[in-house]
Every structure is written in structure tokens, then in C-alpha cells.
Design a protein around this motif. Structure first.
Motif, PDB file in Angstrom:
ATOM      1  N   VAL A 108       0.830  -1.207   0.000  1.00  0.00           N
ATOM      2  CA  VAL A 108       0.000   0.000   0.000  1.00  0.00           C
ATOM      3  C   VAL A 108       0.868   1.262   0.000  1.00  0.00           C
ATOM      4  N   VAL A 109       2.044   1.155   0.581  1.00  0.00           N
ATOM      5  CA  VAL A 109       2.973   2.292   0.630  1.00  0.00           C
ATOM      6  C   VAL A 109       3.570   2.581  -0.750  1.00  0.00           C
ATOM      7  N   MET A 110       3.857   1.510  -1.501  1.00  0.00           N
ATOM      8  CA  MET A 110       4.603   1.636  -2.757  1.00  0.00           C
ATOM      9  C   MET A 110       4.026   2.664  -3.734  1.00  0.00           C
ATOM     10  N   PRO A 111       2.719   2.595  -4.078  1.00  0.00           N
ATOM     11  CA  PRO A 111       2.204   3.584  -5.052  1.00  0.00           C
ATOM     12  C   PRO A 111       2.275   5.011  -4.536  1.00  0.00           C
ATOM     13  N   GLN A 112       2.235   5.180  -3.221  1.00  0.00           N
ATOM     14  CA  GLN A 112       2.331   6.531  -2.663  1.00  0.00           C
ATOM     15  C   GLN A 112       3.743   7.087  -2.808  1.00  0.00           C
ATOM     16  N   LEU A 113       4.744   6.226  -2.627  1.00  0.00           N
ATOM     17  CA  LEU A 113       6.135   6.660  -2.816  1.00  0.00           C
ATOM     18  C   LEU A 113       6.370   7.045  -4.271  1.00  0.00           C
ATOM     19  N   ILE A 114       5.797   6.250  -5.190  1.00  0.00           N
ATOM     20  CA  ILE A 114       5.958   6.543  -6.618  1.00  0.00           C
ATOM     21  C   ILE A 114       5.329   7.894  -6.957  1.00  0.00           C
ATOM     22  N   ARG A 115       4.224   8.213  -6.295  1.00  0.00           N
ATOM     23  CA  ARG A 115       3.572   9.494  -6.556  1.00  0.00           C
ATOM     24  C   ARG A 115       4.331  10.661  -5.937  1.00  0.00           C
ATOM     25  N   GLY A 116       5.168  10.395  -4.928  1.00  0.00           N
ATOM     26  CA  GLY A 116       5.969  11.478  -4.361  1.00  0.00           C
ATOM     27  C   GLY A 116       5.737  11.749  -2.895  1.00  0.00           C
ATOM     28  N   PHE A 117       4.892  10.943  -2.230  1.00  0.00           N
ATOM     29  CA  PHE A 117       4.701  11.122  -0.794  1.00  0.00           C
ATOM     30  C   PHE A 117       5.934  10.643  -0.039  1.00  0.00           C
ATOM     31  N   SER A 118       6.170  11.207   1.140  1.00  0.00           N
ATOM     32  CA  SER A 118       7.271  10.730   1.965  1.00  0.00           C
ATOM     33  C   SER A 118       6.928   9.354   2.515  1.00  0.00           C
ATOM     34  N   LYS A 119       7.965   8.617   2.942  1.00  0.00           N
ATOM     35  CA  LYS A 119       7.725   7.284   3.487  1.00  0.00           C
ATOM     36  C   LYS A 119       6.847   7.362   4.730  1.00  0.00           C
ATOM     37  N   ARG A 120       7.071   8.381   5.539  1.00  0.00           N
ATOM     38  CA  ARG A 120       6.271   8.526   6.758  1.00  0.00           C
ATOM     39  C   ARG A 120       4.795   8.769   6.415  1.00  0.00           C
TER      40      ARG A 120
END
Length: 226
Positions: A108-120
Motif C-alpha cells: 500500500v505504501v509503494m504507489p504513494q512513494l511513486i507518486r511522491g509522498f514521503s515514506k512517513r
């Protein structure tokens, strides 16, 4: 501002099969509003997948217009289409397509990182979504350690992780037994309505279709009420 998240106008789409050409969509119209769940119920070969692919910017129509959040997308290039799919459209398929080497939370984290969100940021959002879906005890389990229903709930969380305006689901409960299907659909419905997402859900399950706001089908290449 219009409430329509997706508007398809006079969509035509066909394919060449050998020397012949098969016209699948022949001027299809469809509009989906924020917070609305629309069931797409049609037999195999009627054009469900084609309609979903056009709506999700995976295929360009031969004719007609696609509007997402009121924006006409006719001349958008492939990079722009990819960026829109990443930020504005969520996809759920019959098979979950989770990455097997990653945990539920990491998927669930992966697509958010690709979009540019921080890991936190991504982890906070991921934990929140998986918690709402009843998966808090399973955050660190890999897909092989999850049941079919749990895997599909992770796929739902992943599809909604980037806060899309439009959700496209192709038989999202097709591989599940009736009880698990009901649980997964209830979770999906609550999240969609709570977030004000517009959802188009292709399904053969008439009981689930009956729980959505509207039902449509495809007849002779046109979208019609069911």
C-alpha cells in the motif's frame, strides 16, 4: 462545479480481427458522480473490459470524449495519461496482483512513494486504510500468508492509497466465496462512499450489483440502464 467524476460521451472503440473489424463500443455514454457506485453487469464479450480500459485511460477511443473531473482528455500524451492514472484513478482487478515479496503495508505504501509522498506519510496512510479494512494485525504479512479475502482488501487499500477521484473495479470479488465476497464488498463500499470516490464496478454478482446506486449494461455497443 459538476459532481461528475467520469463522463464518457459517444465513445466508439473497435478492433481488427484478421480481415474483419469488430466494433465493440458504438457511441457509449456514461457519467459517474462523486460518491456514487455504479454496477456494470454484462455478459462476456459485450465490451465491459473495453469500457473500463477507456475510462481508465489504458486505451484511447476511436471517437468520442473522455472527461475526468470535468477535464477533457482527448489530446493528452502518454506521460500525461500515466500521471493521471497514478494520481486520479484507482484500479482493482479480479486477481489482486500484489507484489509477493512485500508485506501488506509495503504494497500500500509503494504507489504513494511513486507518486511522491514521503515514506512517513505513506505509512500513516497505509496503516489507516488497512486498519479500516480490518487488517491491522496483518500489516507485516506477505500476500502468501494472507487469505484470498485479506489479499483483496489489501488491493482495495492500494487502489485508494493515492486518494483517487475515480475507482475502476473489474470483478473485484470474482475469486471469493459468498461470505468473503460480502465482507470485501462492504469494506469497499464504506471506503468509496466515505471518501466521495466515484466507482464503476464490473461484476457478475447480481446481489452485489443490487446494493449499488445504479446498474448499467452494454447492449449493441451502448451503455443502457439495467
Amino acid at each position: 462545479m459538476s459532481d461528475a467524476v467520469l463522463t464518457l460521451s459517444a465513445i466508439k472503440r473497435g478492433y481488427r480481427e484478421g480481415p474483419a473489424r469488430v466494433e465493440v463500443l458504438k457511441g457509449a455514454d456514461l457519467s459517474i458522480n462523486r460518491g456514487e457506485m455504479v454496477a456494470l453487469v454484462a455478459p462476456s464479450g459485450a465490451g465491459k473490459s473495453t469500457l473500463l480500459h477507456v475510462a481508465g485511460l489504458l486505451e484511447k477511443p476511436d471517437a468520442g470524449d473522455v472527461h475526468i473531473e470535468g477535464k477533457l482528455l482527448g489530446d493528452i500524451d502518454e506521460a500525461g495519461r500515466t500521471a493521471l492514472r497514478r494520481s486520479t484513478i484507482g484500479f482493482i482487478y479480479q486477481f489482486h496482483h500484489l507484489l509477493p515479496e512485500f508485506t501488506a503495508l509495503e504494497n500500500v505504501v509503494m504507489p504513494q512513494l511513486i507518486r511522491g509522498f514521503s515514506k512517513r506519510e505513506a505509512e500513516v496512510r497505509g496503516r489507516e486504510l488497512l486498519g479500516v479494512l480490518g487488517l491491522e494485525p496483518r500489516l507485516n504479512h506477505r500476500p502468501a500468508e494472507l487469505s484470498g479475502g485479506e489479499q483483496q482488501r489489501v488491493a482495495i487499500a492500494r487502489a485508494l492509497a493515492n486518494g483517487p477521484a475515480l475507482l475502476l473495479a473489474d470483478e473485484p470479488t470474482g475469486n471469493l466465496d459468498p461470505k468473503t465476497s460480502d465482507t470485501v464488498f462492504s469494506a469497499l463500499s464504506a471506503l468509496v462512499r466515505g471518501a466521495g470516490v466515484g466507482a464503476l464496478v464490473a461484476t457478475h454478482n447480481l446481489e452485489l450489483a443490487g446494493r449499488m446506486d445504479r446498474r448499467v449494461t452494454i447492449v449493441d455497443g451502448l451503455v443502457v440502464p439495467l
